[in-house]
Design an enzyme around this catalytic site. Structure first.
Site, PDB file in Angstrom:
ATOM      1  N   TYR A  40     -41.346 -24.473 -12.363  1.00  0.00           N
ATOM      2  CA  TYR A  40     -42.750 -24.200 -12.029  1.00  0.00           C
ATOM      3  C   TYR A  40     -43.103 -22.778 -12.458  1.00  0.00           C
ATOM      4  O   TYR A  40     -42.390 -21.825 -12.126  1.00  0.00           O
ATOM      5  CB  TYR A  40     -42.977 -24.368 -10.523  1.00  0.00           C
ATOM      6  CG  TYR A  40     -44.379 -24.007 -10.077  1.00  0.00           C
ATOM      7  CD1 TYR A  40     -45.428 -24.888 -10.290  1.00  0.00           C
ATOM      8  CD2 TYR A  40     -44.642 -22.785  -9.470  1.00  0.00           C
ATOM      9  CE1 TYR A  40     -46.718 -24.566  -9.895  1.00  0.00           C
ATOM     10  CE2 TYR A  40     -45.933 -22.457  -9.071  1.00  0.00           C
ATOM     11  CZ  TYR A  40     -46.967 -23.350  -9.284  1.00  0.00           C
ATOM     12  OH  TYR A  40     -48.241 -23.021  -8.907  1.00  0.00           O
ATOM     13  N   ASP A  55     -52.225 -11.517  -6.804  1.00  0.00           N
ATOM     14  CA  ASP A  55     -52.825 -12.703  -7.417  1.00  0.00           C
ATOM     15  C   ASP A  55     -54.269 -12.860  -6.940  1.00  0.00           C
ATOM     16  O   ASP A  55     -54.560 -13.618  -6.025  1.00  0.00           O
ATOM     17  CB  ASP A  55     -51.989 -13.931  -7.045  1.00  0.00           C
ATOM     18  CG  ASP A  55     -52.463 -15.194  -7.730  1.00  0.00           C
ATOM     19  OD1 ASP A  55     -53.256 -15.099  -8.685  1.00  0.00           O
ATOM     20  OD2 ASP A  55     -52.055 -16.292  -7.302  1.00  0.00           O
ATOM     21  N   ASP A  82     -49.314 -23.232 -13.223  1.00  0.00           N
ATOM     22  CA  ASP A  82     -50.538 -22.858 -12.523  1.00  0.00           C
ATOM     23  C   ASP A  82     -51.613 -22.595 -13.576  1.00  0.00           C
ATOM     24  O   ASP A  82     -51.425 -21.795 -14.485  1.00  0.00           O
ATOM     25  CB  ASP A  82     -50.253 -21.585 -11.712  1.00  0.00           C
ATOM     26  CG  ASP A  82     -51.401 -21.158 -10.822  1.00  0.00           C
ATOM     27  OD1 ASP A  82     -52.515 -21.688 -10.967  1.00  0.00           O
ATOM     28  OD2 ASP A  82     -51.177 -20.270  -9.975  1.00  0.00           O
ATOM     29  N   ASP A  84     -54.851 -22.006 -12.380  1.00  0.00           N
ATOM     30  CA  ASP A  84     -55.910 -21.394 -11.560  1.00  0.00           C
ATOM     31  C   ASP A  84     -57.110 -22.334 -11.438  1.00  0.00           C
ATOM     32  O   ASP A  84     -56.936 -23.496 -11.152  1.00  0.00           O
ATOM     33  CB  ASP A  84     -56.280 -20.031 -12.133  1.00  0.00           C
ATOM     34  CG  ASP A  84     -55.130 -19.038 -12.026  1.00  0.00           C
ATOM     35  OD1 ASP A  84     -54.416 -19.085 -11.008  1.00  0.00           O
ATOM     36  OD2 ASP A  84     -54.924 -18.243 -12.949  1.00  0.00           O
ATOM     37  N   HIS A 109     -51.930 -27.496 -12.619  1.00  0.00           N
ATOM     38  CA  HIS A 109     -52.819 -27.787 -11.492  1.00  0.00           C
ATOM     39  C   HIS A 109     -54.042 -26.894 -11.568  1.00  0.00           C
ATOM     40  O   HIS A 109     -53.990 -25.743 -11.978  1.00  0.00           O
ATOM     41  CB  HIS A 109     -52.113 -27.684 -10.136  1.00  0.00           C
ATOM     42  CG  HIS A 109     -51.581 -26.345  -9.752  1.00  0.00           C
ATOM     43  ND1 HIS A 109     -52.382 -25.288  -9.406  1.00  0.00           N
ATOM     44  CD2 HIS A 109     -50.311 -25.893  -9.633  1.00  0.00           C
ATOM     45  CE1 HIS A 109     -51.636 -24.253  -9.084  1.00  0.00           C
ATOM     46  NE2 HIS A 109     -50.359 -24.584  -9.232  1.00  0.00           N
ATOM     47  N   GLU A 111     -57.309 -25.593  -9.250  1.00  0.00           N
ATOM     48  CA  GLU A 111     -57.677 -25.422  -7.852  1.00  0.00           C
ATOM     49  C   GLU A 111     -59.186 -25.280  -7.682  1.00  0.00           C
ATOM     50  O   GLU A 111     -59.895 -24.888  -8.609  1.00  0.00           O
ATOM     51  CB  GLU A 111     -56.948 -24.224  -7.258  1.00  0.00           C
ATOM     52  CG  GLU A 111     -57.228 -22.921  -7.963  1.00  0.00           C
ATOM     53  CD  GLU A 111     -56.126 -21.897  -7.741  1.00  0.00           C
ATOM     54  OE1 GLU A 111     -56.427 -20.837  -7.177  1.00  0.00           O
ATOM     55  OE2 GLU A 111     -54.979 -22.154  -8.151  1.00  0.00           O
ATOM     56  N   CYS A 119     -54.738 -15.917  -4.402  1.00  0.00           N
ATOM     57  CA  CYS A 119     -53.583 -16.703  -3.989  1.00  0.00           C
ATOM     58  C   CYS A 119     -53.961 -17.539  -2.780  1.00  0.00           C
ATOM     59  O   CYS A 119     -54.645 -17.066  -1.867  1.00  0.00           O
ATOM     60  CB  CYS A 119     -52.417 -15.773  -3.662  1.00  0.00           C
ATOM     61  SG  CYS A 119     -51.014 -16.588  -2.878  1.00  0.00           S
ATOM     62  N   ARG A 154     -55.849 -29.723  -7.170  1.00  0.00           N
ATOM     63  CA  ARG A 154     -55.420 -28.919  -6.025  1.00  0.00           C
ATOM     64  C   ARG A 154     -56.623 -28.501  -5.182  1.00  0.00           C
ATOM     65  O   ARG A 154     -57.659 -28.087  -5.712  1.00  0.00           O
ATOM     66  CB  ARG A 154     -54.677 -27.674  -6.515  1.00  0.00           C
ATOM     67  CG  ARG A 154     -54.467 -26.609  -5.439  1.00  0.00           C
ATOM     68  CD  ARG A 154     -53.616 -25.473  -5.926  1.00  0.00           C
ATOM     69  NE  ARG A 154     -53.818 -24.262  -5.144  1.00  0.00           N
ATOM     70  CZ  ARG A 154     -53.110 -23.148  -5.263  1.00  0.00           C
ATOM     71  NH1 ARG A 154     -52.130 -23.093  -6.139  1.00  0.00           N
ATOM     72  NH2 ARG A 154     -53.374 -22.095  -4.521  1.00  0.00           N
ATOM     73  N   GLU A 184     -52.994 -27.388  -0.635  1.00  0.00           N
ATOM     74  CA  GLU A 184     -52.312 -26.128  -0.354  1.00  0.00           C
ATOM     75  C   GLU A 184     -52.322 -25.805   1.137  1.00  0.00           C
ATOM     76  O   GLU A 184     -53.313 -26.019   1.835  1.00  0.00           O
ATOM     77  CB  GLU A 184     -53.001 -25.000  -1.134  1.00  0.00           C
ATOM     78  CG  GLU A 184     -52.297 -23.672  -1.085  1.00  0.00           C
ATOM     79  CD  GLU A 184     -51.108 -23.573  -2.025  1.00  0.00           C
ATOM     80  OE1 GLU A 184     -50.711 -22.442  -2.350  1.00  0.00           O
ATOM     81  OE2 GLU A 184     -50.556 -24.615  -2.431  1.00  0.00           O
ATOM     82  N   ASN A 206     -46.544 -27.170  -2.278  1.00  0.00           N
ATOM     83  CA  ASN A 206     -46.136 -25.805  -2.591  1.00  0.00           C
ATOM     84  C   ASN A 206     -45.522 -25.184  -1.343  1.00  0.00           C
ATOM     85  O   ASN A 206     -46.224 -24.978  -0.345  1.00  0.00           O
ATOM     86  CB  ASN A 206     -47.340 -24.966  -3.028  1.00  0.00           C
ATOM     87  CG  ASN A 206     -47.625 -25.058  -4.505  1.00  0.00           C
ATOM     88  OD1 ASN A 206     -46.887 -25.688  -5.266  1.00  0.00           O
ATOM     89  ND2 ASN A 206     -48.706 -24.430  -4.946  1.00  0.00           N
TER      90      ASN A 206
END
Length: 278
Positions: A40, A55, A82, A84, A109, A111, A119, A154, A184, A206
């Site tokens: 990952y 982040d 990731d 974002d 993914h 989000e 983050c 996500r 998440e 996660n």
């Protein structure tokens, strides 16, 4: 066989797939050599390692894709990355998917935070509407050229909006065409069970130390998750090691002081595959 196809086929098999996170190609090689079937790529760790910053959406799409390309080139196992928020609107999402796919990454993914994002473990998260993010997922699915390149929908709604909204969003993203769904920061086993039972696509988890229930791989497998990421664990281990190393060298004036011994140069060269070079 392409990494995308290997990942898609593996996720259709029984059991859970564990993908430890890393922020560089060396970490990816170490994870692969430890026997893991996937890696990952952590956005949090990349922000720390590339620019020494938290982040909070500072890295660009091209910076993330470049690191994804280096990880994918360093290992033979699939890389889950990731991506974002997709770095903007629907047009940006289309380009993001095409760039990650061309880089050799096997899955990403997206989000549902606003841009710039934070983050998912941080406070003060702000989200776009579920409908806007569903449009992004549909655009991502349409943009890929390889049907085995996986799109993970996500939601970061659990902390700011509560579990019911996170669950609703996960269902919407599954219906929009996401291959897997990631909610998440689920906060209990009960929430995990309900999410797995209520969403029509396989679920990703996660694991972030101190922010989610302290469960083992076998627990997540029993709950029915298909993909388990450890996004920041290795970066936290690296930061702890570097802090201790720097303090020890400053204090003792030598790298041979008390504490865990350094990896030998021979073992280090073995990790890097020095023998394969002429």
């Amino acid at each position: 066989m392409r990494a995308t196809t290997r990942l898609a086929q593996r996720l259709r098999q029984p059991g859970i797939l564990v993908a430890p996170g890393c922020h560089d190609a060396l970490g990816a090689r170490i994870i692969e050599q430890a026997g893991f079937e996937a890696v990952y790529m952590t956005g949090n760790g990349l922000s720390a390692s590339l620019i020494g910053a938290p982040d909070v959406g500072l890295l660009t799409m091209t910076e993330m894709v470049a690191r994804g390309r280096s990880l994918a080139a360093a290992v033979s196992v699939p890389v889950v990355a990731d991506a974002d928020t997709g770095y903007g609107n629907l047009n940006n999402v289309v380009r993001t998917i095409r760039e990650y796919e061309a880089a050799g990454v096997a899955a990403v993914h997206l989000e549902d935070q606003v841009t710039p994002k934070k983050c998912g473990a941080m406070k003060g998260l702000a989200l776009v509407s579920a409908e806007e993010h569903a449009d992004k997922i549909r655009a991502a699915v349409a943009a890929r050229t390889d049907p085995d390149f996986l799109i993970i929908g996500r939601s970061d709604a659990r902390i700011p909006n509560g579990f019911p909204d996170a669950l609703r969003r996960g269902q919407i993203y599954a219906e929009a065409g996401a291959d897997l769904v990631l909610l998440e920061m689920l906060q209990s086993i009960e929430e995990m069970r309900e999410a797995v039972a209520s969403i029509s696509k396989p679920l990703v988890f996660n694991y972030v130390e101190g922010k989610v229930p302290d469960l083992k791989v076998s627990d997540f497998a029993e709950l029915g998750f298909k993909l388990l990421n450890y996004p920041v664990s290795s970066t936290l281990a690296y930061a702890r090691m570097m802090r201790d190393f720097a303090a020890s060298l400053a204090r003792d004036g030598t790298t041979l002081a008390s504490g865990p011994p350094l990896l030998s140069l021979h073992d280090y060269e073995q990790i890097l595959g020095l023998g394969a070079y002429h």
